[in-house]
Design a protein around this motif. Structure first.
Motif, PDB file in Angstrom:
ATOM      1  N   SER A   1       0.493  -0.156   0.770  1.00  0.00           N
ATOM      2  CA  SER A   1       0.907  -1.552   0.616  1.00  0.00           C
ATOM      3  C   SER A   1       0.530  -2.093  -0.757  1.00  0.00           C
ATOM      4  O   SER A   1       1.337  -2.753  -1.426  1.00  0.00           O
ATOM      5  CB  SER A   1       0.279  -2.403   1.719  1.00  0.00           C
ATOM      6  OG  SER A   1       0.632  -3.751   1.559  1.00  0.00           O
ATOM      7  N   LYS A   2      -0.687  -1.800  -1.210  1.00  0.00           N
ATOM      8  CA  LYS A   2      -1.127  -2.267  -2.537  1.00  0.00           C
ATOM      9  C   LYS A   2      -0.312  -1.631  -3.655  1.00  0.00           C
ATOM     10  O   LYS A   2      -0.049  -2.259  -4.675  1.00  0.00           O
ATOM     11  CB  LYS A   2      -2.608  -1.994  -2.753  1.00  0.00           C
ATOM     12  CG  LYS A   2      -3.478  -2.991  -2.041  1.00  0.00           C
ATOM     13  CD  LYS A   2      -4.895  -2.881  -2.528  1.00  0.00           C
ATOM     14  CE  LYS A   2      -5.721  -3.923  -1.816  1.00  0.00           C
ATOM     15  NZ  LYS A   2      -6.616  -4.620  -2.684  1.00  0.00           N
TER      16      LYS A   2
ATOM     17  N   MET B   1       2.793  -0.875  -3.542  1.00  0.00           N
ATOM     18  CA  MET B   1       4.085  -1.569  -3.606  1.00  0.00           C
ATOM     19  C   MET B   1       3.948  -3.043  -3.985  1.00  0.00           C
ATOM     20  O   MET B   1       4.712  -3.546  -4.806  1.00  0.00           O
ATOM     21  CB  MET B   1       4.807  -1.452  -2.258  1.00  0.00           C
ATOM     22  CG  MET B   1       5.241  -0.038  -1.923  1.00  0.00           C
ATOM     23  SD  MET B   1       6.211   0.086  -0.411  1.00  0.00           S
ATOM     24  CE  MET B   1       5.083  -0.557   0.808  1.00  0.00           C
ATOM     25  N   LYS B   2       2.980  -3.731  -3.387  1.00  0.00           N
ATOM     26  CA  LYS B   2       2.875  -5.190  -3.541  1.00  0.00           C
ATOM     27  C   LYS B   2       1.885  -5.645  -4.606  1.00  0.00           C
ATOM     28  O   LYS B   2       1.870  -6.813  -4.980  1.00  0.00           O
ATOM     29  CB  LYS B   2       2.475  -5.812  -2.203  1.00  0.00           C
ATOM     30  CG  LYS B   2       3.496  -5.588  -1.119  1.00  0.00           C
ATOM     31  CD  LYS B   2       3.026  -6.130   0.207  1.00  0.00           C
ATOM     32  CE  LYS B   2       4.025  -5.810   1.296  1.00  0.00           C
ATOM     33  NZ  LYS B   2       3.530  -6.192   2.618  1.00  0.00           N
ATOM     34  N   GLY B   3       1.012  -4.742  -5.061  1.00  0.00           N
ATOM     35  CA  GLY B   3      -0.019  -5.114  -6.018  1.00  0.00           C
ATOM     36  C   GLY B   3      -1.255  -5.632  -5.304  1.00  0.00           C
ATOM     37  O   GLY B   3      -1.317  -5.688  -4.079  1.00  0.00           O
ATOM     38  N   GLY B   4      -2.248  -6.012  -6.074  1.00  0.00           N
ATOM     39  CA  GLY B   4      -3.492  -6.515  -5.497  1.00  0.00           C
ATOM     40  C   GLY B   4      -4.395  -7.046  -6.584  1.00  0.00           C
ATOM     41  O   GLY B   4      -4.114  -6.911  -7.774  1.00  0.00           O
TER      42      GLY B   4
ATOM     43  N   ALA C   1       5.206   5.476  -1.744  1.00  0.00           N
ATOM     44  CA  ALA C   1       3.899   4.808  -1.711  1.00  0.00           C
ATOM     45  C   ALA C   1       2.974   5.496  -0.717  1.00  0.00           C
ATOM     46  O   ALA C   1       1.787   5.701  -0.996  1.00  0.00           O
ATOM     47  CB  ALA C   1       4.061   3.329  -1.367  1.00  0.00           C
TER      48      ALA C   1
ATOM     49  N   ALA D   1       2.665  -5.558  -8.794  1.00  0.00           N
ATOM     50  CA  ALA D   1       3.548  -4.960  -7.793  1.00  0.00           C
ATOM     51  C   ALA D   1       4.374  -3.864  -8.465  1.00  0.00           C
ATOM     52  O   ALA D   1       4.686  -3.943  -9.652  1.00  0.00           O
ATOM     53  CB  ALA D   1       4.455  -6.024  -7.200  1.00  0.00           C
ATOM     54  N   ASN D   2       4.694  -2.843  -7.724  1.00  0.00           N
ATOM     55  CA  ASN D   2       5.497  -1.725  -8.223  1.00  0.00           C
ATOM     56  C   ASN D   2       6.788  -1.654  -7.423  1.00  0.00           C
ATOM     57  O   ASN D   2       6.899  -0.882  -6.471  1.00  0.00           O
ATOM     58  CB  ASN D   2       4.712  -0.414  -8.120  1.00  0.00           C
ATOM     59  CG  ASN D   2       3.526  -0.403  -9.042  1.00  0.00           C
ATOM     60  OD1 ASN D   2       3.693  -0.260 -10.248  1.00  0.00           O
ATOM     61  ND2 ASN D   2       2.338  -0.590  -8.503  1.00  0.00           N
ATOM     62  N   ASN D   3       7.745  -2.477  -7.796  1.00  0.00           N
ATOM     63  CA  ASN D   3       9.003  -2.573  -7.053  1.00  0.00           C
ATOM     64  C   ASN D   3       9.822  -1.289  -7.087  1.00  0.00           C
ATOM     65  O   ASN D   3      10.696  -1.109  -6.245  1.00  0.00           O
ATOM     66  CB  ASN D   3       9.831  -3.738  -7.602  1.00  0.00           C
ATOM     67  CG  ASN D   3       9.113  -5.054  -7.439  1.00  0.00           C
ATOM     68  OD1 ASN D   3       8.416  -5.281  -6.467  1.00  0.00           O
ATOM     69  ND2 ASN D   3       9.261  -5.937  -8.420  1.00  0.00           N
TER      70      ASN D   3
ATOM     71  N   GLU E   1       8.734   2.868   0.000  1.00  0.00           N
ATOM     72  CA  GLU E   1       7.660   2.962   0.995  1.00  0.00           C
ATOM     73  C   GLU E   1       7.252   4.413   1.206  1.00  0.00           C
ATOM     74  O   GLU E   1       6.061   4.730   1.298  1.00  0.00           O
ATOM     75  CB  GLU E   1       8.098   2.330   2.314  1.00  0.00           C
ATOM     76  CG  GLU E   1       6.995   2.308   3.350  1.00  0.00           C
ATOM     77  CD  GLU E   1       7.366   1.573   4.623  1.00  0.00           C
ATOM     78  OE1 GLU E   1       6.560   1.625   5.566  1.00  0.00           O
ATOM     79  OE2 GLU E   1       8.435   0.943   4.688  1.00  0.00           O
TER      80      GLU E   1
END
Length: 101
Positions: A64-65, A67-70, A90, A81-83, A87
């Motif tokens: 999740s991190k 893909m979405k960053g943190g 990732a 985020a790594n668009n 999934e």
């Protein structure tokens, strides 16, 4: 001679997934901020693996991190985020990162 060849082949086969995942990490620009064994801008993958070695939910959280960053876990520099990372990729990257310990 034959035994040495078999051992060499097995060794290459065992290394192939690790190299393939390193190649995936490089292709997704992970290596711009991370390295396997040393801190760059972000933590080393080995440090991430050690931090989460006993966390059964780590693979899903890391995917999740990815893909979405943190932010805030490793210091003040946020991970963007790594668009461009699917999934499936990732999850593969998270599993590989956790295996680097």
């Amino acid at each position: 001679m034959k035994r040495a060849f078999v051992l060499a082949a097995l060794s290459l086969a065992a290394a192939a997934p690790a190299l393939a995942d390193l190649a995936l990490a490089a292709s997704k620009n992970c290596m711009s901020c991370h390295a396997v064994e040393r801190k760059v801008l972000g933590p080393s993958f080995k440090d991430v693996a050690l931090r989460y070695k006993d966390d059964k939910d780590a693979a899903a959280m890391l995917a999740s991190k990815i893909m979405k960053g943190g932010k805030g876990v490793w210091g003040p520099v946020p991970m963007p985020a790594n668009n461009q990372v699917s999934e499936a990729d990732a999850k593969k990257l998270a599993g590989w990162i956790l295996s680097t310990k």
